[in-house]
Each structure stands twice: as structure tokens, then as C-alpha cells.
Scaffold this active site. Structure first.
Site, PDB file in Angstrom:
ATOM      1  N   CYS A   2       1.119  -4.309  11.861  1.00 29.25           N
ATOM      2  CA  CYS A   2       1.566  -4.902  13.121  1.00 29.25           C
ATOM      3  C   CYS A   2       0.703  -6.071  13.528  1.00 29.25           C
ATOM      4  O   CYS A   2      -0.501  -6.074  13.309  1.00 29.25           O
ATOM      5  CB  CYS A   2       1.434  -3.928  14.268  1.00 29.25           C
ATOM      6  SG  CYS A   2       2.347  -2.462  14.105  1.00 29.25           S
ATOM      7  N   ARG A  27       1.201  -9.717   6.200  1.00 26.13           N
ATOM      8  CA  ARG A  27       0.633  -8.366   6.212  1.00 26.13           C
ATOM      9  C   ARG A  27       1.700  -7.287   6.105  1.00 26.13           C
ATOM     10  O   ARG A  27       1.369  -6.121   5.960  1.00 26.13           O
ATOM     11  CB  ARG A  27      -0.148  -8.151   7.501  1.00 26.13           C
ATOM     12  CG  ARG A  27      -1.316  -9.085   7.551  1.00 26.13           C
ATOM     13  CD  ARG A  27      -2.161  -8.833   8.733  1.00 26.13           C
ATOM     14  NE  ARG A  27      -3.330  -9.677   8.644  1.00 26.13           N
ATOM     15  CZ  ARG A  27      -4.309  -9.671   9.499  1.00 26.13           C
ATOM     16  NH1 ARG A  27      -4.273  -8.869  10.520  1.00 26.13           N
ATOM     17  NH2 ARG A  27      -5.342 -10.463   9.342  1.00 26.13           N
ATOM     18  N   TRP A  74       5.243  -2.559  12.107  1.00 27.96           N
ATOM     19  CA  TRP A  74       5.347  -1.737  10.904  1.00 27.96           C
ATOM     20  C   TRP A  74       5.510  -0.318  11.435  1.00 27.96           C
ATOM     21  O   TRP A  74       4.578   0.260  11.982  1.00 27.96           O
ATOM     22  CB  TRP A  74       4.092  -1.878  10.044  1.00 27.96           C
ATOM     23  CG  TRP A  74       4.170  -1.142   8.749  1.00 27.96           C
ATOM     24  CD1 TRP A  74       4.779  -1.546   7.595  1.00 27.96           C
ATOM     25  CD2 TRP A  74       3.602   0.148   8.465  1.00 27.96           C
ATOM     26  NE1 TRP A  74       4.633  -0.586   6.617  1.00 27.96           N
ATOM     27  CE2 TRP A  74       3.927   0.457   7.119  1.00 27.96           C
ATOM     28  CE3 TRP A  74       2.878   1.070   9.216  1.00 27.96           C
ATOM     29  CZ2 TRP A  74       3.531   1.646   6.522  1.00 27.96           C
ATOM     30  CZ3 TRP A  74       2.484   2.258   8.609  1.00 27.96           C
ATOM     31  CH2 TRP A  74       2.814   2.526   7.271  1.00 27.96           C
ATOM     32  N   ASN A 108      -0.065  -2.099  18.958  1.00 30.08           N
ATOM     33  CA  ASN A 108      -0.434  -1.749  17.582  1.00 30.08           C
ATOM     34  C   ASN A 108      -1.164  -0.414  17.635  1.00 30.08           C
ATOM     35  O   ASN A 108      -2.042  -0.242  18.482  1.00 30.08           O
ATOM     36  CB  ASN A 108      -1.399  -2.771  16.980  1.00 30.08           C
ATOM     37  CG  ASN A 108      -0.721  -4.068  16.641  1.00 30.08           C
ATOM     38  OD1 ASN A 108       0.486  -4.189  16.746  1.00 30.08           O
ATOM     39  ND2 ASN A 108      -1.520  -5.048  16.241  1.00 30.08           N
ATOM     40  N   GLY A 109      -0.838   0.483  16.731  1.00 31.38           N
ATOM     41  CA  GLY A 109      -1.548   1.756  16.686  1.00 31.38           C
ATOM     42  C   GLY A 109      -0.619   2.933  16.864  1.00 31.38           C
ATOM     43  O   GLY A 109       0.601   2.817  16.697  1.00 31.38           O
ATOM     44  N   GLU A 492      -6.419   2.615 -10.832  1.00 31.83           N
ATOM     45  CA  GLU A 492      -5.977   1.386 -10.156  1.00 31.83           C
ATOM     46  C   GLU A 492      -4.718   0.825 -10.835  1.00 31.83           C
ATOM     47  O   GLU A 492      -3.796   0.356 -10.161  1.00 31.83           O
ATOM     48  CB  GLU A 492      -7.129   0.366 -10.161  1.00 31.83           C
ATOM     49  CG  GLU A 492      -6.783  -1.034  -9.708  1.00 31.83           C
ATOM     50  CD  GLU A 492      -6.292  -1.145  -8.258  1.00 31.83           C
ATOM     51  OE1 GLU A 492      -6.256  -0.134  -7.548  1.00 31.83           O
ATOM     52  OE2 GLU A 492      -5.891  -2.250  -7.874  1.00 31.83           O
ATOM     53  N   LYS A 496      -1.154   0.268  -8.973  1.00 32.53           N
ATOM     54  CA  LYS A 496      -0.453  -1.025  -8.948  1.00 32.53           C
ATOM     55  C   LYS A 496       0.997  -0.850  -9.385  1.00 32.53           C
ATOM     56  O   LYS A 496       1.904  -1.377  -8.761  1.00 32.53           O
ATOM     57  CB  LYS A 496      -1.123  -2.051  -9.899  1.00 32.53           C
ATOM     58  CG  LYS A 496      -2.438  -2.632  -9.477  1.00 32.53           C
ATOM     59  CD  LYS A 496      -2.376  -3.687  -8.399  1.00 32.53           C
ATOM     60  CE  LYS A 496      -2.479  -3.078  -7.039  1.00 32.53           C
ATOM     61  NZ  LYS A 496      -3.726  -2.789  -6.462  1.00 32.53           N
ATOM     62  N   GLU A 499       2.998   0.981  -6.639  1.00 32.25           N
ATOM     63  CA  GLU A 499       3.178   0.198  -5.414  1.00 32.25           C
ATOM     64  C   GLU A 499       4.311  -0.810  -5.513  1.00 32.25           C
ATOM     65  O   GLU A 499       5.080  -0.966  -4.581  1.00 32.25           O
ATOM     66  CB  GLU A 499       1.902  -0.612  -5.105  1.00 32.25           C
ATOM     67  CG  GLU A 499       0.778   0.161  -4.491  1.00 32.25           C
ATOM     68  CD  GLU A 499      -0.421  -0.740  -4.236  1.00 32.25           C
ATOM     69  OE1 GLU A 499      -0.854  -0.818  -3.086  1.00 32.25           O
ATOM     70  OE2 GLU A 499      -0.931  -1.383  -5.179  1.00 32.25           O
ATOM     71  N   HIS A 515      -5.532  19.539 -20.503  1.00 35.59           N
ATOM     72  CA  HIS A 515      -5.601  20.559 -19.449  1.00 35.59           C
ATOM     73  C   HIS A 515      -4.370  20.524 -18.554  1.00 35.59           C
ATOM     74  O   HIS A 515      -4.384  21.109 -17.480  1.00 35.59           O
ATOM     75  CB  HIS A 515      -6.876  20.379 -18.620  1.00 35.59           C
ATOM     76  CG  HIS A 515      -8.124  20.580 -19.418  1.00 35.59           C
ATOM     77  ND1 HIS A 515      -8.537  21.820 -19.845  1.00 35.59           N
ATOM     78  CD2 HIS A 515      -9.016  19.698 -19.906  1.00 35.59           C
ATOM     79  CE1 HIS A 515      -9.649  21.692 -20.544  1.00 35.59           C
ATOM     80  NE2 HIS A 515      -9.965  20.409 -20.603  1.00 35.59           N
ATOM     81  N   LYS A 614       0.120  -4.775   4.424  1.00 38.57           N
ATOM     82  CA  LYS A 614      -1.235  -5.255   4.157  1.00 38.57           C
ATOM     83  C   LYS A 614      -2.081  -4.904   5.367  1.00 38.57           C
ATOM     84  O   LYS A 614      -1.553  -4.820   6.477  1.00 38.57           O
ATOM     85  CB  LYS A 614      -1.154  -6.784   4.004  1.00 38.57           C
ATOM     86  CG  LYS A 614      -2.368  -7.417   3.377  1.00 38.57           C
ATOM     87  CD  LYS A 614      -2.296  -7.367   1.890  1.00 38.57           C
ATOM     88  CE  LYS A 614      -3.542  -7.930   1.242  1.00 38.57           C
ATOM     89  NZ  LYS A 614      -3.701  -7.414  -0.116  1.00 38.57           N
TER      90      LYS A 614
HETATM   91  N1  HGA Z   1       3.401   3.182  16.690  1.00 36.94           N
HETATM   92  C1  HGA Z   1       4.060   1.946  16.976  1.00 36.94           C
HETATM   93  C2  HGA Z   1       3.259   0.767  16.428  1.00 36.94           C
HETATM   94  C3  HGA Z   1       3.030   0.915  14.964  1.00 36.94           C
HETATM   95  C4  HGA Z   1       1.966   0.010  14.365  1.00 36.94           C
HETATM   96  O1  HGA Z   1       0.928  -0.305  14.954  1.00 36.94           O
HETATM   97  N2  HGA Z   1       2.151  -0.404  13.071  1.00 36.94           N
HETATM   98  O2  HGA Z   1       1.191  -1.235  12.361  1.00 36.94           O
HETATM   99  C5  HGA Z   1       5.483   1.923  16.450  1.00 36.94           C
HETATM  100  O3  HGA Z   1       5.845   2.726  15.573  1.00 36.94           O
HETATM  101  O4  HGA Z   1       6.256   1.112  16.929  1.00 36.94           O
END
Ligand code: HGA
Length: 619
Positions: A2, A27, A74, A108-109, A492, A496, A499, A515, A614
Site C-alpha cells: 500500500c 511495489r 494491497w 496502510n496496515g 532461493e 523464484k 513466485e 528421507h 514489493k
Molecule cells: N488492511 C487494509 C490495508 C491493507 C494494506 O496496508 N496493504 O498493504 C485493507 O485491506 O484495505
């Protein structure tokens, strides 16, 4: 992940908000939005497409104003859909949000107690229109609003559990944005009669270079010609003014040119010789001071190393463990940050806590660092690619890798430059502990300096790797094998491939094959083997025979001085001569290329693989 950008100005700030989002775009995000204070009310545009589409939508709708906030999301709570995209509005209990929004907010969060708060707010008549945890913050601030936005935010924040950076404005206060952080990064950008807020200084490049890195718990009130930062005093329960240093920061734009490359990941793989050379640029000799003032004293005091990291950085740390124990003779443990932070461990104040993070904002790693410190482990060092990041500010010592902006979500040049930083750390610790002779130092430095040329030679193997990738693109599973120092490189390589190509891939230390994983080996299972000419080569050859005997297809990256030749069921790409202890830095390169070209052959979105982002700034 975000991104947040916000502004209070006399001029139209929508182009600044959109440009800020574009700088953070690489990102990774799944939706975006912008809201402004216009014509006495709230206006917004949101999109599940790219920021360019949001820009077109905002232009078409005539959205322009001097006060506003913008966001790239995100999703953590609620699907990536327009109704979940930020900014979120609150219009008061029972009100129609779309028509009469009063509070606009981006976040964000993660708010951990969102269920409890939602139930409480619903009981008060608030109508929820999204599945996000974020919407509760907008309503909570609205609930406390009685004419002073700062006051409402300050009253709401102590109710939140979890991590956040928020920016919010109110219909009734046209020239004001209030922002706050706890666990997620946020900076204030100070302008001439205008002020800005963003989740990264990079978003404000070209707008202002006067940056305040807000600290945990800071609440900032942005108005036209002034800003005010406050913190809650837990003893009095009141907010008080705090002073923060304004720094001149020359943040670079995140948007690097793609040049002749098809994807940023390919460009970044090919930039590794330069990135490594730049990372070594200032190194004229080995000394603890490479890691900052006072490093010698700290290195003298420590008796062990604890590496904390996530994802690719965890694998660079895992590689470094081999170096640290064999060269510096210092006991080393490597822990996944998100595990370490929540487990009971036995703290040792004489441990050097080393965090590794490309962005320096990785939420789990920062939290793990704080957990270590809370347990009395204050000798901290970070290997990080962003000098202005939270991680660098939090750690006593740092080595800044100079990989340059890494845009592709799958890390490549950040990984190899981290390895360079970790090798320098190994040598500096070895020196402090009396395990590095002058001759050894000179030999290692010579090898380090030759690395860019050696990596260049490996990059020349690309056409051979492309030929393999066409076969890999048709598979759904792959095994990666390595031993010793190259086991983390196998890990790694598998990461890759997972991902970006979405092929299920697992890595094992080759000795573990019998094993369990040997049961998976059929002609349909490609087995990638990292085969340096080191002390474990003969053991590895036996493991390879175990695969061949079961009809498995081996794809071997063998050093030029091994006697492994291609034959039925055994495909070999010949690397340069063995590069000693620095060999992992060479051997990871063809694995990056294999993942990249396999993903291209499968037609995936290489730079923005599904579900990934990212700079992982949420827990
Ligand atoms: N939890 C919030 C914001 C998500 C966030 O910070 N993403 O990097 C949401 O889901 O909208």
C-alpha cells in the site's frame, strides 16, 4: 504494498497525488483511489485498474482541489474490489456515505480488533459498505468528531489495535489533513505554504526534499502554512507537542527506465554486476567501521549473531550463516522474522542482531528487531538497500547495499548485494576476532572485486537457460537440490520459480532426498541441482544418481572444473570455474534466469506476480 500520499495546498494537488501513487506503483497493489475536498464536499475516484486509469477517471470527473489523499491498496481484509478500495468515507450514523461523506481516510496496515469495533459502530447506527478493516477507522473518527479533526483522530487512535499509517481529512475543515503512524511507515513533506504526507519520501520526489520521518505514535496535523506533531503521553493520557528533525532527502523516483529489457526483473538480473560493484565501491579494506561508528566496540563485545529476515532476505541470511561460522567462527542462528517475534527465545545481550531487508520497511522484520531489543539485545545491525528507511534508523549499525531501486517483485539484485554486504560483515567479524590474516583479507577482497566480471560471465549463459525454460514451462512441479553453502541458493531458486511462474517448487539439502522427497521423483519431475566444485561434490553426485536411478530428469548447474557431463536424463549447464566461498553469488544467477524465462514462457505477469507485493509493510 500500500501507498499513501496526501497534501494540503493552495494549488490543485491531484497531479501530485497521482504522480506520488505512480512512484509507489511498482511495489504492487490491486486497487487505488483518490479523494479531495471540492465544492464544499468530498469527491473521490477509485479503480481496480492501474493508477493511469484512476488518473483518467479523476480528469474526466473534473476532480481537482488543494486538499486530498490518495492510496494504492494491497488487500488484506476484503477482496480487491472498488467498494473496498481506499479512500473510505464516513458520513455519520445511518447516513448515505456516497452522498454526504464527512470523513475521508486512507490506511496502510491491519486493524486487529476491527470485528469488535465494527460491532460497536454498527450498534451506533454506522453503515458499513466495505469488508475492510480500514472502514472502522473512518467511522470511529467520525464518531469522535465535533468540529476538530485532530481531536477526533487523537481520541480514535488509542482504540485501534494493530499497525497503521493513516491520512484523513474532513468535509468541515477544507485546509487540513491529519495523519498518524503506528507500525507502518509515514513521512511528512514540508513545502512552501503547503504540506504533504506519504508512506515513502520517494512519493514526494520533485515536490519537496524537506522530509520528517515520523516516529511510532506520531500524529501530524497538516495545514497550509504550518504543521504540528504530537504524541500521546501514556502517563497523563494527553497528547503533547514533539519536535522532529526536518531532513533534506534526495529521494529517487521509483520508476526506473526499462531500457532494452522486457521486464524490470530481467533488467535487474542483468544489473547485478553494476549493483555489486557499486555496493563494493567504498570498500578499500576490511574494517568494522564499514558498518558505522562504534562498530569495532560492538563487534568486540558480541559472542554470537542472530539474523532476522523474511523471504529472499532470509535465504541471504541463511547463506551468511555458513560464512559466519566457518570464516568468523562465530555461532550464528537465522530466524524467520515473523516466527521469532512471537516465540519465546533465550535472549543473549551479547548477540549481534542482524536484520536484512531490501526496503528497510518490512513490517515483520522491524517488529522482530523491536522484539529482540525489548529482550535486552541492543547490538543491532542492518543490511539494507534504502538508506532512509525505518530499519536503518532503528539499527545502531548498517551496511547500505547499493543495488539501486528494485522494481520487480521477485528480488534479484537486492539478494546478491545483500550477500556481498553479509560477506563483508563476515570478514569484519573475523578480523575483530583474530581469524582474518592480512593475506586472507587481500585474497577475499580480490575475489570480491572480481565478482562483477564473474557474474557477467554467468549472465552469458542466458541462451542455454532459455532452452531449459521451455521444458520447465510445461511442468507443474520442480525440485531443487543443493548442499552446504548452496542449500540456501537452492531454496532461493525454488522461491523464484514459485513466485513468478506459479510452478510448485521445493528445495532440499541433497542429502535429505532419500528421507522423503525421492518419493516424488518421476520423469515428470525436473530436479534442478546446484553443483559447485566444492568439498561436497562427490556426495552430491551420489544424490544425483539416486534421482537418475528413479527415472528423474536432472538439470545441473555444474562448475566448469567438475567432470559432470550431459547424457540421457542429465542436462548440464557449465558455469565458470569454481569461485570458492563466494560461489553462491554466482550460482543464484542462472536460477534467477531460469525462473524468469520459465515465467515468460508461461505468460505470467513477471514484475507483478499475482497476490504478491514489493516492500511487505503489513504483518
Ligand atoms: N488492511 C487494509 C490495508 C491493507 C494494506 O496496508 N496493504 O498493504 C485493507 O485491506 O484495505
Amino acid at each position: 504494498m500500500c501507498g499513501i500520499v496526501g497534501a494540503v495546498s493552495q494549488r490543485n494537488i491531484v497531479p501530485i497525488l497521482i504522480e506520488g501513487l505512480k512512484r509507489l506503483e511498482y511495489r504492487g497493489y490491486d486497487s487505488c483511489g483518490v479523494a479531495v475536498h471540492q465544492d464544499g464536499g468530498l469527491r473521490r475516484a477509485r479503480s481496480t485498474s492501474r493508477v493511469a486509469e484512476l488518473q483518467a477517471q479523476a480528469e474526466q470527473d473534473g476532480i481537482q482541489a488543494g486538499t486530498g489523499i490518495a492510496h494504492t491498496r494491497w488487500a488484506t481484509h476484503g477482496a480487491p474490489a472498488v467498494h473496498n478500495a481506499h479512500p473510505h468515507f464516513s458520513a455519520g450514523p445511518g447516513a448515505d456515505v456516497a452522498a454526504t461523506g464527512r470523513i475521508a481516510l486512507v490506511h496502510n496496515g491491519i486493524i486487529e480488533n476491527h470485528d469488535e469495533l465494527r460491532a460497536e459502530l454498527k450498534a451506533r447506527g454506522y453503515v458499513f459498505v466495505s469488508q475492510t478493516d480500514t472502514e472502522v477507522i473512518a467511522h470511529l473518527i467520525d464518531q469522535h468528531y465535533s468540529g476538530d479533526l485532530l481531536d477526533a483522530v487523537q481520541q480514535a487512535l488509542p482504540r485501534l489495535k494493530g499497525a497503521y499509517a493513516v491520512a484523513v481529512f474532513c468535509r468541515d475543515e477544507p485546509h487540513r489533513v491529519v495523519a498518524a503512524r503506528e507500525g507502518s511507515p509515514l513521512v511528512l513533506g514540508v513545502g512552501q505554504e503547503e504540506n504533504f504526507v506519504a508512506s515513502d519520501a520517494m512519493a514526494l520526489a520533485g515536490v519537496t526534499d524537506q522530509i520528517v520521518y515520523l516516529e511510532e505514535g506520531d500524529v501530524v496535523d497538516l495545514q497550509l502554512g504550518r504543521y504540528w506533531i504530537s504524541q500521546l503521553d501514556t502517563r497523563t493520557g494527553r497528547y503533547g507537542t514533539v519536535q522532529r528533525e526536518v531532513k533534506t532527502v534526495h529521494a529517487h523516483s521509483g520508476a526506473a527506465e526499462l531500457g532494452p529489457y522486457r521486464h524490470y526483473m530481467q533488467k535487474e538480473i542483468f544489473e547485478q554486476p553494476v549493483a555489486i560493484a557499486n555496493t563494493l565501491d567504498a570498500v578499500t579494506g576490511i574494517s568494522p567501521e564499514l558498518f558505522g561508528d562504534g562498530a569495532w566496540r560492538i563487534f568486540k563485545e558480541v559472542d554470537s549473531v542472530l539474523i532476522l529476515a523474511c523471504g529472499t532476505s532470509y535465504y541471504s541470511g541463511s547463506t551468511a550463516k555458513y560464512w559466519l561460522e566457518s570464516i568468523a567462527k562465530i555461532p550464528t542462528s537465522v530466524e524467520i522474522a515473523s516466527e521469532y517475534r512471537y516465540r519465546d527465545s533465550v535472549p543473549n545481550p551479547r548477540t549481534l542482531v542482524v536484520t536484512i531487508s531490501q526496503s528497510g520497511e518490512t513490517a515483520d522484520t522491524i517488529a522482530a528487531l523491536k522484539h529482540a531489543r525489548a529482550q535486552g539485545m541492543n547490538h543491532t545491525l542492518t543490511i539494507c538497500n534504502v538508506a532512509t528507511s525505518a530499519m536503518v534508523r532503528e539499527c545502531a549499525l548498517a551496511y547500505i547495499t547499493r543495488a539501486g531501486a528494485e522494481i520487480g517483485v521477485a528480488s534479484t539484485k537486492a539478494f546478491t548485494t545483500q550477500l556481498v554486504g553479509l560477506f563483508l560483515l563476515t570478514l569484519a567479524l573475523a578480523q575483530t576476532r583474530g581469524h582474518l590474516s592480512e593475506a586472507d583479507e587481500a585474497r577475499h577482497l580480490k575475489d570480491l572485486r572480481h565478482l562483477p566480471v564473474a557474474v557477467q560471465a554467468v549472465l552469458a549463459l542466458e541462451p542455454q537457460v532459455i532452452a531449459w525454460s521451455e521444458e520447465f514451462a510445461r511442468k507443474e512441479n520442480a525440485l531443487f537440490l543443493g548442499r552446504g553453502l548452496h542449500y540456501p541458493i537452492a531454496l532461493e531458486g525454488a522461491l523464484k520459480l514459485k513466485e513468478i511462474s506459479y510452478i510448485h517448487a521445493e528445495a532440499y539439502p541433497a542429502g535429505e532426498l532419500k528421507h522423503g522427497p525421492l518419493a516424488l521423483v518421476t520423469a515428470e519431475m525436473p530436479v534442478v541441482t546446484v553443483a559447485p566444485n566444492d568439498a561436497l561434490l562427490e556426495k552430491l553426485k551420489s544424490n544425483m544418481q539416486e534421482v537418475r536411478a528413479r527415472g528423474g530428469q536432472l538439470y545441473v548447474f555444474a562448475d566448469g572444473d567438475t567432470a559432470i557431463e550431459s547424457e540421457t536424463g542429465l542436462h548440464v549447464i557449465r558455469m565458470p570455474e569454481h569461485y570458492g566461498v563466494l560461489s553462491p553469488i554466482l550460482h543464484v544467477v542462472p536460477l534467477q534466469l531460469l525462473a524468469y524465462h520459465t515465467a515468460c514462457a508461461r505468460g505470467t505477469d513477471v514484475d507483478k506476480p499475482r497476490n504478491l507485493a514489493k516492500s511487505v509493510t503489513v504483518e
